[in-house]
Design a protein around this motif. Sequence first.
Motif, PDB file in Angstrom:
ATOM      1  N   LEU A   2       0.864  -1.178   0.000  1.00  0.00           N
ATOM      2  CA  LEU A   2       0.000   0.000   0.000  1.00  0.00           C
ATOM      3  C   LEU A   2       0.898   1.225   0.000  1.00  0.00           C
ATOM      4  N   VAL A  41     -11.552  -2.958   0.312  1.00  0.00           N
ATOM      5  CA  VAL A  41     -10.813  -3.522   1.449  1.00  0.00           C
ATOM      6  C   VAL A  41      -9.454  -2.847   1.587  1.00  0.00           C
ATOM      7  N   LEU A  42      -8.764  -2.656   0.475  1.00  0.00           N
ATOM      8  CA  LEU A  42      -7.461  -1.987   0.522  1.00  0.00           C
ATOM      9  C   LEU A  42      -7.605  -0.525   0.945  1.00  0.00           C
ATOM     10  N   ARG A  44      -9.932   0.711   2.941  1.00  0.00           N
ATOM     11  CA  ARG A  44     -10.187   0.723   4.396  1.00  0.00           C
ATOM     12  C   ARG A  44      -8.898   0.457   5.168  1.00  0.00           C
ATOM     13  N   THR A  45      -8.095  -0.498   4.688  1.00  0.00           N
ATOM     14  CA  THR A  45      -6.830  -0.813   5.354  1.00  0.00           C
ATOM     15  C   THR A  45      -5.900   0.383   5.320  1.00  0.00           C
ATOM     16  N   ARG A  46      -5.817   1.024   4.183  1.00  0.00           N
ATOM     17  CA  ARG A  46      -4.960   2.197   4.047  1.00  0.00           C
ATOM     18  C   ARG A  46      -5.427   3.329   4.958  1.00  0.00           C
ATOM     19  N   ARG A  47      -6.731   3.540   5.040  1.00  0.00           N
ATOM     20  CA  ARG A  47      -7.269   4.584   5.921  1.00  0.00           C
ATOM     21  C   ARG A  47      -6.927   4.285   7.391  1.00  0.00           C
ATOM     22  N   LEU A  48      -7.042   3.013   7.796  1.00  0.00           N
ATOM     23  CA  LEU A  48      -6.697   2.617   9.158  1.00  0.00           C
ATOM     24  C   LEU A  48      -5.224   2.894   9.439  1.00  0.00           C
ATOM     25  N   ILE A  49      -4.356   2.546   8.501  1.00  0.00           N
ATOM     26  CA  ILE A  49      -2.922   2.778   8.680  1.00  0.00           C
ATOM     27  C   ILE A  49      -2.630   4.269   8.799  1.00  0.00           C
ATOM     28  N   THR A  94     -11.113   1.892  15.530  1.00  0.00           N
ATOM     29  CA  THR A  94     -11.274   3.185  14.877  1.00  0.00           C
ATOM     30  C   THR A  94     -11.193   4.374  15.817  1.00  0.00           C
TER      31      THR A  94
END
Length: 95
Positions: A2, A41-42, A44-49, A94
């Motif tokens: 990512l 999905v990617l 959301r993962t990127r936003r979390l990171i 979150t």
Amino acid sequence: ILADVGYISKGLRTVFAQRGYTFWTPYRSNMKGAKEHNNPVLKRTRRLIETTFSKLTAAGSEHTCTRSLAGLRAQIESIVMAHNLRILGNGNVTN
């Protein structure tokens, strides 16, 4: 991997591609092919990171007054531990 397109040059992307790595960067919603390219999905993962890094930076990891590598390590470990305890205390990722 990512990645953020703002930090990945074409040369660096090429070097990593030769080593077998592929960078995934999201398209803006108004870009051609964004709906097909952007994996939810990617994203959301990127936003979390990004959110986690932002919180860690706000917790004092960007500016440090440590005088040794051991002190820096201890500060980083305490920031990460406080972040993880905050997550456990809230019962979600979150917040």
